[in-house]
Design an enzyme around this catalytic site. Structure first.
Site, short mmCIF file in Angstrom:
data_model
loop_
_atom_site.label_atom_id
_atom_site.label_comp_id
_atom_site.label_asym_id
_atom_site.label_seq_id
_atom_site.Cartn_x
_atom_site.Cartn_y
_atom_site.Cartn_z
N CYS A 129 0.81 -1.22 0.00
CA CYS A 129 0.00 0.00 0.00
C CYS A 129 0.85 1.27 0.00
O CYS A 129 0.58 2.21 -0.77
CB CYS A 129 -0.95 0.00 1.20
SG CYS A 129 -0.15 -0.36 2.78
N ARG A 235 3.76 3.70 12.39
CA ARG A 235 2.33 3.48 12.59
C ARG A 235 1.80 4.63 13.46
O ARG A 235 2.38 4.96 14.49
CB ARG A 235 2.09 2.15 13.30
CG ARG A 235 0.62 1.78 13.44
CD ARG A 235 0.02 1.35 12.11
NE ARG A 235 0.52 0.05 11.67
CZ ARG A 235 0.30 -0.46 10.46
NH1 ARG A 235 -0.39 0.22 9.56
NH2 ARG A 235 0.78 -1.65 10.14
N HIS A 242 -3.06 6.38 4.65
CA HIS A 242 -1.63 6.58 4.94
C HIS A 242 -1.19 7.93 4.39
O HIS A 242 -1.65 8.37 3.33
CB HIS A 242 -0.78 5.50 4.25
CG HIS A 242 -0.96 4.12 4.81
ND1 HIS A 242 -1.67 3.85 5.95
CD2 HIS A 242 -0.49 2.92 4.36
CE1 HIS A 242 -1.63 2.54 6.18
NE2 HIS A 242 -0.92 1.96 5.23
#
Length: 336
Positions: A129, A235, A242
């Protein structure tokens, strides 16, 4: 229009459900659709729009008569079932990391390297991703001036860890609000009100597996074995989408005005870059849609030649996984 028999492997996870949603949104020409998952999930009903689907247990026999399989399962499940699907005559578009770096498997972002799809032998890999979001954001610059080097810091939402990540953030916030002890499972440390500078395990150099994906997958997708990448993945306690801070070093000069023009005209991107009115990409804006938002475009101040800094944001469940896979399927049937 020809219609296709489609299966989603791993249909009950966050990405699998998003694949179903995107297939229906894009009116993919479906003759039949199988939702496959583990024995534990067999019999689960998934409703989407006015349709309700029954989840089936995945087995080697599940792929008989299937044309296209969208894989949303983990690496172990992918390696177990993908060979069976290919044997049955299906083409598999796999979101796991199982085959991404296999030299015989194309790794595709439709906005970046659609021509590579012609090299497939039954498997097409969907990139990580964060790699997808970064390269879609930078592709308009790459097409004009060729990327030489990337320095990337990612700020990755908890949904990158699936439904378990989303649940853990919510549960930890509730626990802290009520003065209770925090429980950790999806992440190695408390994620609520915290940042964790680790996604994946560490290698001998101190880089995590997630950080190495940006380099290894970026080299393959751009067909540049010498591409230089330095990446730090973090994270963050954000539910979805994101964000990435990127220093991109190019082969020739590109000033800010030209960069904005190129990105505004690029495929799959939306320019959100107006410092005067404090307009820039944010996760809340980029979620639940398929474009990568790009802004904060600046000339590099640290002395790197032909370098720009930018900030981008994208929904990693959709464009970073499910939508990219469906776009590959659309590309596949267009080329047929």
């Amino acid at each position: 229009m020809k219609q296709y028999h489609v299966a989603i492997l791993g249909a009950t996870g966050a990405v699998g459900k998003a694949m179903l949603e995107v297939l229906l949104e894009r009116k993919f020409p479906i003759a039949s659709l199988k939702l496959l998952a583990s024995k534990r999930s067999a019999g689960t009903l998934i409703s989407m729009g006015d349709q309700t689907y029954v989840v089936e247990e995945a087995s080697a026999a599940s792929f008989a008569g299937v044309d296209i399989v969208l894989g949303a399962a983990d690496q172990e499940i992918a390696k177990r079932f993908i060979p069976e699907a290919i044997k049955a005559g299906a083409v598999v578009i796999d979101n796991s990391s199982a085959y991404r770096l296999d030299p015989d498997v194309p790794l595709i972002i439709p906005e970046v390297n659609p021509e590579a799809i012609r090299q497939h032998h039954g498997i097409i890999a969907n990139p990580n991703c964060a790699t997808i979001i970064a390269l879609v954001a930078c592709q308009p610059l790459h097409a004009y001036a060729t990327i030489q080097r990337l320095v990337v810091s990612t700020y990755q939402a908890v949904s990158g860890a699936g439904i378990a990540g989303l649940r853990e953030l919510d549960e930890q916030v509730d626990a802290l609000r009520n003065g209770q002890a925090v429980q950790t499972a999806a992440f190695p440390y408390q994620i609520a009100y915290n940042l964790i500078p680790q996604i994946g395990g560490f290698n001998e150099q101190g880089y995590t597996s997630e950080e190495m994906k940006m380099q290894n997958e970026g080299r393959k997708i751009l067909n540049q074995p010498s591409l230089q990448v330095n990446c730090t993945c973090v994270r963050v306690p954000v539910q979805r989408s994101h964000c990435e801070s990127i220093l991109v070093e190019l082969k020739k000069p590109v000033d800010v005005a030209l960069a904005r023009k190129l990105i505004a005209q690029g495929q799959g991107v939306r320019l959100v870059d107006d410092p005067a009115s404090a307009q820039y990409p944010m996760p809340l804006d980029a979620s639940n849609q398929d474009l990568v938002y790009v802004g904060r475009i600046r000339e590099d101040m640290s002395g790197h030649a032909n370098a720009l800094s930018l900030w981008c944001c994208g929904d990693q469940i959709r464009k970073g996984a499910a939508t990219n896979a469906v776009q590959i399927a659309q590309l596949l049937i267009e080329q047929k």
